[in-house]
Design a protein around this motif. Structure first.
Motif, PDB file in Angstrom:
ATOM      1  N   ASP A  32       0.820  -1.206   0.000  1.00 46.97           N
ATOM      2  CA  ASP A  32       0.000   0.000   0.000  1.00 46.97           C
ATOM      3  C   ASP A  32       0.860   1.264   0.000  1.00 46.97           C
ATOM      4  OD1 ASP A  32      -2.248  -1.554  -0.029  1.00 46.97           O
ATOM      5  OD2 ASP A  32      -2.740  -1.263   2.097  1.00 46.97           O
ATOM      6  N   ALA A  33       1.963   1.245   0.746  1.00 45.70           N
ATOM      7  CA  ALA A  33       2.845   2.414   0.779  1.00 45.70           C
ATOM      8  C   ALA A  33       3.472   2.664  -0.587  1.00 45.70           C
ATOM      9  CB  ALA A  33       3.932   2.221   1.831  1.00 45.70           C
ATOM     10  N   PHE A 229      16.004   8.923  -1.944  1.00 42.17           N
ATOM     11  CA  PHE A 229      14.724   8.200  -1.853  1.00 42.17           C
ATOM     12  C   PHE A 229      14.240   8.188  -0.407  1.00 42.17           C
ATOM     13  CE2 PHE A 229      18.387   5.688  -3.004  1.00 42.17           C
ATOM     14  CZ  PHE A 229      18.649   4.971  -1.859  1.00 42.17           C
ATOM     15  N   PRO A 230      13.551   9.253   0.000  1.00 43.24           N
ATOM     16  CA  PRO A 230      12.977   9.289   1.343  1.00 43.24           C
ATOM     17  C   PRO A 230      11.928   8.205   1.520  1.00 43.24           C
ATOM     18  CG  PRO A 230      12.083  11.051  -0.008  1.00 43.24           C
ATOM     19  CD  PRO A 230      13.198  10.427  -0.797  1.00 43.24           C
ATOM     20  N   LYS A 231      11.726   7.801   2.776  1.00 37.71           N
ATOM     21  CA  LYS A 231      10.770   6.746   3.094  1.00 37.71           C
ATOM     22  C   LYS A 231       9.702   7.281   4.017  1.00 37.71           C
ATOM     23  CE  LYS A 231      11.297   4.406   6.626  1.00 37.71           C
ATOM     24  NZ  LYS A 231      10.787   4.439   8.035  1.00 37.71           N
ATOM     25  N   SER A 232       8.446   6.929   3.748  1.00 37.66           N
ATOM     26  CA  SER A 232       7.360   7.231   4.663  1.00 37.66           C
ATOM     27  C   SER A 232       6.188   6.318   4.334  1.00 37.66           C
ATOM     28  CB  SER A 232       6.915   8.692   4.549  1.00 37.66           C
ATOM     29  OG  SER A 232       5.826   8.944   5.432  1.00 37.66           O
ATOM     30  N   VAL A 233       5.399   5.986   5.334  1.00 34.28           N
ATOM     31  CA  VAL A 233       4.174   5.223   5.095  1.00 34.28           C
ATOM     32  C   VAL A 233       2.945   6.130   5.203  1.00 34.28           C
ATOM     33  CG1 VAL A 233       5.160   3.043   5.871  1.00 34.28           C
ATOM     34  CG2 VAL A 233       4.033   4.534   7.531  1.00 34.28           C
ATOM     35  N   THR A 234       3.176   7.414   5.447  1.00 34.68           N
ATOM     36  CA  THR A 234       2.085   8.385   5.546  1.00 34.68           C
ATOM     37  C   THR A 234       1.902   9.075   4.209  1.00 34.68           C
ATOM     38  OG1 THR A 234       2.684   8.775   7.855  1.00 34.68           O
ATOM     39  CG2 THR A 234       1.238  10.394   6.801  1.00 34.68           C
ATOM     40  N   ARG A 235       0.695   8.974   3.629  1.00 35.27           N
ATOM     41  CA  ARG A 235       0.481   9.531   2.296  1.00 35.27           C
ATOM     42  C   ARG A 235       0.797  11.035   2.254  1.00 35.27           C
ATOM     43  NH1 ARG A 235      -2.451   8.162  -2.524  1.00 35.27           N
ATOM     44  NH2 ARG A 235      -2.934   6.125  -1.628  1.00 35.27           N
ATOM     45  N   GLU A 236       0.412  11.758   3.300  1.00 36.71           N
ATOM     46  CA  GLU A 236       0.687  13.197   3.327  1.00 36.71           C
ATOM     47  C   GLU A 236       2.187  13.472   3.236  1.00 36.71           C
ATOM     48  OE1 GLU A 236      -0.076  17.096   6.222  1.00 36.71           O
ATOM     49  OE2 GLU A 236      -0.809  15.102   6.797  1.00 36.71           O
TER      50      GLU A 236
END
Length: 277
Positions: A32-33, A229-236
């Protein structure tokens, strides 16, 4: 949608300068991320055997509906597979997990200089490259002394060196060495696991420009020529990290951020990092 610039690697392959990192994203959250990143506009996804989420990255690429040729996928060799035959088997496992016909870039994740001879590992990497299933090959966390050994023993010059880079570890000498030898530098831990985001120099620039500290830091990387390549699981946050191409830092801003260097790592020192499987 902002246009992400590409960098031409030393074999002619084009790599988007901004990508989406999947380090420390649990497998159950990775699909999903990654889909959220692709929907935002990212076309460069970075994974690794050690992340244990290659399968979910491949699933997201297939489920996205985006033509495979438009998505740049990177993975990396596990630390327990440096012997040439082991490396070839591990690459097959990566390809099976991803469920893709080819990977755009495949890297040796760590040199592990006291564990084995990484020049023999590199020969296996060259075999993967010749097969066409890896469109480009490179290394990660290699220092100048490690790269010189690759130059002396190998045929193919690494296309990429993925190393820890951020304002507290600018890596100017190693980045210059990479450039001198036609190797593109990728920056992992680009915001030092968040440590630089409260630095007064960065927050001051961010306030003046009406940007977030993360955007300012990532823009610093982009203007230096790093692939990031930053990482985040938050769509915002995923969307925020993508909004880097409608503003610029001045020469003074760039110099102020670069001057923050402390030679401070958030991860291991590649010269002494030698975990055993």
């Amino acid at each position: 949608m902002s246009a992400v610039p590409s960098i031409t690697l030393n074999n002619g392959v084009e790599i988007p300068q901004l990508g989406f990192g999947t380090f420390q994203i649990p497998p159950e959250e990775t699909r999903d991320a990654t889909l959220a990143a692709l929907e935002t506009g990212y076309r460069h996804i970075d994974t690794a055997q050690l992340y244990r989420n290659e399968k979910e990255v491949g699933q997201a690429v297939r489920d996205s509906g985006i033509d495979r040729s438009e998505i740049f996928v990177t993975s990396k060799l596990g630390n327990g597979a440096h012997a040439p035959d082991d490396a070839l088997r591990a690459f097959d496992q990566t390809m099976d997990a991803l469920g893709l016909d080819y990977v755009d870039l495949y890297l040796i994740h760590w040199p592990l200089p006291a564990v084995g001879d990484f020049t023999e590992t590199w020969q296996a990497m060259e075999e993967m490259y010749r097969s066409g299933r890896a469109k480009a090959i490179g290394v990660s966390n290699f220092q100048q002394n490690h790269l010189r050994r690759i130059f002396d023993s190998g045929v193919v010059v690494p296309a990429v060196n993925q190393i820890e880079v951020h304002p507290y570890l600018t890596q100017d000498e190693l980045r210059a060495f990479d450039t001198e030898h036609g190797i593109a530098t990728e920056a992992w831990s680009p915001i030092a696991q968040g440590k630089v985001l409260s630095d007064p120099a960065i927050t001051g620039i961010a306030e003046r420009l009406g940007r977030t500290p993360a955007q300012v830091t990532l823009r610093w990387h982009i203007q230096r020529g790093d692939i990031v390549f930053p990482k985040s699981v938050t769509r915002e946050r995923v969307t925020e990290n993508f909004a880097l191409f409608d503003f610029e830092l001045s020469e003074g801003d760039m110099a102020e951020i670069t001057a923050l260097n402390r030679n401070e790592r958030t991860g291991p020192d590649p010269d002494v990092f030698n975990p055993t499987p």
